[in-house]
Scaffold this active site. Structure first.
Site, short mmCIF file in Angstrom:
data_model
loop_
_atom_site.label_atom_id
_atom_site.label_comp_id
_atom_site.label_asym_id
_atom_site.label_seq_id
_atom_site.Cartn_x
_atom_site.Cartn_y
_atom_site.Cartn_z
N LYS A 105 0.82 -1.00 -0.03
CA LYS A 105 -0.03 -0.04 -0.12
C LYS A 105 0.87 1.22 0.06
O LYS A 105 0.53 2.42 -0.60
CB LYS A 105 -1.04 -0.11 1.17
CG LYS A 105 -2.24 -1.13 0.86
CD LYS A 105 -2.81 -1.43 2.24
CE LYS A 105 -3.84 -2.66 2.08
NZ LYS A 105 -4.47 -2.94 3.39
N GLN A 132 -5.39 -1.68 9.47
CA GLN A 132 -4.92 -2.93 9.08
C GLN A 132 -5.42 -3.96 9.81
O GLN A 132 -5.22 -4.04 11.02
CB GLN A 132 -3.51 -3.09 8.63
CG GLN A 132 -3.17 -4.37 7.88
CD GLN A 132 -3.34 -4.35 6.65
OE1 GLN A 132 -3.39 -3.29 5.95
NE2 GLN A 132 -3.75 -5.48 5.93
N ASP A 189 -11.53 2.25 3.57
CA ASP A 189 -11.59 0.83 3.62
C ASP A 189 -13.20 0.63 3.39
O ASP A 189 -13.23 -0.47 2.84
CB ASP A 189 -11.27 0.25 4.71
CG ASP A 189 -9.89 -0.65 4.27
OD1 ASP A 189 -9.55 -0.64 3.13
OD2 ASP A 189 -9.30 -1.24 5.41
#
Lengths: 291, 291
Positions: free
Chosen positions: B55, B99, B122
């Protein structure tokens, strides 16, 4: 074999009795316990009035206080938001229900109005929708009609886990019924297919009703029938071809007397659930703190 | 006929280039425009580190600033919430990514942490989940993996409306992939079936892949393969039996190089979308107010 009829009238009566009993139990420890439902009606649709009257009557039967806030169809977004805020701030209100569709002459953002509700008992706020999508079933207010459908299947089959592993086909993806029903069945472990207006070869998904299927009809259609005396009477019927379907299904709901009374029963149940959580949860905590 | 390979590497490159172009365009009118992504890693899972590095690399390639906030696995719920609040309040941060899974020794409520995020990129907050369930596609941040899957199908077939009316079978109902993917396809007008661990007769739903089907493999499995020199190398593969499936499918994604790079591309796209909305939308409004 002809399908067994699922009586929404009888099963909703059971729910109502259980909820009524919950109120009585709550009063044993909290004698002043009340549950109050605020119903907001914008405009004057006659079908909405019929539904609202059914809700008020059922609330009263069960022992829930309800109050109808009837607002003119000329109301603006801002005025309606103010009304919702007022009800949100009213400590005596446990549940707020805005009857849909809104009958407004001005443009009003229905979703924004629904999302403003603090004590949602229709299970339609974005908050409750998000919980449902993520499978967070506890502390979530389930939308009344899908919740009623699930309960009908569970009670009719006598198996609370009946849908687990079964294939559930939901016809329609409305925000109020189809979309949340699919999620509710999914998180009760059904394999779920959602069909809708854009679905091709729909008969491959629902087999025009598989032998032995459980059929829950959420449709409601009104047809005025002219009487001998020149007046008209309204005939109610569902979306399913009832006579044909009952030849192949194992269980089937009638219309009227199927999903309709369940939707109302689940609304009242949600209201009492919120009242207990809000009033007794609060009271209980208060006691703990003062000890 | 053998299935055509869908290259997530190539299609994600297109997305990255478009996003990079968006940044350049934004700078034409707003020379100081920046897009910044905050990545929160709790603990030290090596797979998380691999994903995070991908990422960070992609962000840098495209022109997005990213910063990794690495927190110890001994962190508490309260401390983690404080960190999220700090990032929420940082005016320079456009997107916050936590995460998952959290690598914590203390009990931490992951959903509560996710819901605390103000600038979700997200697409996993309850707010975004609720929007998706209600079919509110505008102003909604789509979860990256489902969004990537949809985009792969659209680009591979060359038809942005390819899924409309088609039958999409989603295997798995995770909060991160399966459940939101089903909604995303549904509101792009697919007929959607969700199968999962409790599904019975799963072969009836996915036909062990219908001839001509488009197959998108979101699985990722790692197998250490011992090398001649005694070291091990990790072999990556998906959930689909690739060799068998490509004999019947029309299109299929490989693993690696399929969904993986798309997830990262969509994350960066979501971040730039948020940055433009937040910085230029805001700036624009400010201009309007001051005129």
């Amino acid at each position: 074999m002809v399908a067994q009829l699922i009586s929404g009238n009888e099963i909703s009566k059971e729910v109502n009795e259980r909820v009524s009993q919950q109120i009585k139990s709550a009063r044993e420890t909290h004698p002043n316990f009340e549950a109050a439902l605020a119903i907001v009606q914008v405009g004057d649709r006659s079908d909405s009035t019929v539904y609202i009257n059914a809700k008020i009557k059922r609330a009263s039967d069960v022992g829930v206080n309800s109050k109808l806030h009837k607002l003119p169809s000329t109301i603006t977004q801002e005025e309606l938001e103010k009304k919702i805020d007022e009800l949100n701030d009213d400590d005596e209100v446990d549940g707020i229900l805005v009857q849909l569709p809104l009958d407004c002459v001005n443009p009003v953002d229905t979703d924004a109005i629904i999302d403003r509700i603090k004590h949602d008992v229709d299970g339609l706020t974005r908050e409750n929708a998000g919980r449902l999508l993520r499978g967070e079933l506890s502390n979530t207010i389930f939308p009344c009609t899908p919740y009623g459908c699930l309960h009908l299947v569970q009670r009719a089959t006598g198996d609370p886990h009946f849908v687990a592993g079964k294939h559930v086909v939901v016809l329609g993806r409305s925000k109020i019924v189809g979309a949340p029903a699919a999620q509710l069945f999914l998180w009760h472990h059904a394999t779920v297919t959602v069909c809708h207006s854009k679905t091709q070869k729909i008969e491959e998904h629902c087999d025009w009703i598989k032998p032995g299927a459980v059929v829950i009809d959420c449709g409601i259609n009104v047809e005025p029938i002219e009487q001998a005396d020149g007046t008209t009477k309204n005939k109610l019927y569902g979306d399913v071809d009832f006579e044909a379907a009952k030849q192949v299904a194992s269980f089937i709901t009638p219309v009227p007397g199927g999903v309709g009374p369940m939707t109302v029963a689940m609304l009242i149940q949600n209201t009492v659930y919120q009242a207990i959580r809000r009033r007794i949860g609060h009271h209980h905590k208060h006691n703990q703190n003062s000890n």
